[in-house]
Motif scaffolding. Structure first.
Motif, PDB file in Angstrom:
ATOM      1  N   ALA A   1       0.601  -1.177   0.031  1.00  0.00           N
ATOM      2  CA  ALA A   1      -0.004  -0.082  -0.001  1.00  0.00           C
ATOM      3  C   ALA A   1       0.917   1.275  -0.113  1.00  0.00           C
ATOM      4  N   PRO A   2       1.776   1.476   0.779  1.00  0.00           N
ATOM      5  CA  PRO A   2       2.725   2.470   0.621  1.00  0.00           C
ATOM      6  C   PRO A   2       3.157   2.738  -0.569  1.00  0.00           C
ATOM      7  N   TYR A   3       3.575   1.955  -1.439  1.00  0.00           N
ATOM      8  CA  TYR A   3       4.232   2.175  -2.645  1.00  0.00           C
ATOM      9  C   TYR A   3       3.064   2.573  -3.617  1.00  0.00           C
ATOM     10  N   GLY A   4       1.730   2.042  -3.436  1.00  0.00           N
ATOM     11  CA  GLY A   4       0.542   2.665  -3.991  1.00  0.00           C
ATOM     12  C   GLY A   4       0.407   3.989  -3.976  1.00  0.00           C
ATOM     13  N   ARG A   5       0.684   4.533  -2.839  1.00  0.00           N
ATOM     14  CA  ARG A   5       0.278   5.867  -2.220  1.00  0.00           C
ATOM     15  C   ARG A   5       1.472   6.866  -2.962  1.00  0.00           C
TER      16      ARG A   5
ATOM     17  N   GLU B   1       8.735  13.907   2.625  1.00  0.00           N
ATOM     18  CA  GLU B   1       7.241  13.823   2.084  1.00  0.00           C
ATOM     19  C   GLU B   1       7.534  12.322   1.728  1.00  0.00           C
ATOM     20  N   LEU B   2       8.415  11.700   1.116  1.00  0.00           N
ATOM     21  CA  LEU B   2       8.507  10.318   0.645  1.00  0.00           C
ATOM     22  C   LEU B   2       8.786   9.548   1.678  1.00  0.00           C
ATOM     23  N   ASP B   3       9.383   9.826   2.691  1.00  0.00           N
ATOM     24  CA  ASP B   3       9.775   9.051   4.112  1.00  0.00           C
ATOM     25  C   ASP B   3       8.023   9.068   4.554  1.00  0.00           C
ATOM     26  N   ARG B   4       7.416   9.939   4.701  1.00  0.00           N
ATOM     27  CA  ARG B   4       6.208   9.799   5.394  1.00  0.00           C
ATOM     28  C   ARG B   4       5.161   8.848   4.475  1.00  0.00           C
ATOM     29  N   ASP B   5       5.365   9.009   3.004  1.00  0.00           N
ATOM     30  CA  ASP B   5       4.626   8.087   2.227  1.00  0.00           C
ATOM     31  C   ASP B   5       4.888   6.760   2.134  1.00  0.00           C
ATOM     32  N   LEU B   6       6.281   6.384   2.428  1.00  0.00           N
ATOM     33  CA  LEU B   6       6.472   5.168   2.683  1.00  0.00           C
ATOM     34  C   LEU B   6       6.379   4.387   3.877  1.00  0.00           C
ATOM     35  N   SER B   7       6.271   5.171   4.637  1.00  0.00           N
ATOM     36  CA  SER B   7       6.046   4.612   6.082  1.00  0.00           C
ATOM     37  C   SER B   7       4.500   4.366   6.645  1.00  0.00           C
TER      38      SER B   7
END
Length: 83
Positions: A4-8, A77-83
């Motif tokens: 799911a994090p990759y989808g976001r 931002e990327l760290d937040r989306d991947l966590s």
């Protein structure tokens, strides 16, 4: 492991396009070892050991740069989306 994090991440503007361009751009680099091996073994008539030496000499100069590039990108931002 959830994907799911990759989808976001891929739904973010331009990220999917960037990922696709990066994949296409890496194809020549990834196929270089096979092409060099086939060239050294085929038309040049040498063995696989010689092909390995040629490939190792072509790969060694790029190795130090790979370690330096690994930590270059920092994005909360990327760290937040991947966590």
């Amino acid at each position: 492991m959830s994907l799911a994090p990759y989808g976001r991440l891929l739904r973010r503007p331009a990220v999917l396009r960037l990922v696709l361009v990066a994949l296409v751009a890496r194809v020549p680099n990834a196929s270089l070892g096979v092409v060099v091996t086939l060239h050294v073994v085929g038309p040049l008539g040498k063995g696989y050991a010689q092909a390995g030496l040629v490939e190792a000499s072509a790969t060694k100069p790029t190795a130090p740069g790979a370690a330096a590039d690994r930590d270059r990108i920092e994005s909360p931002e990327l760290d937040r989306d991947l966590s």
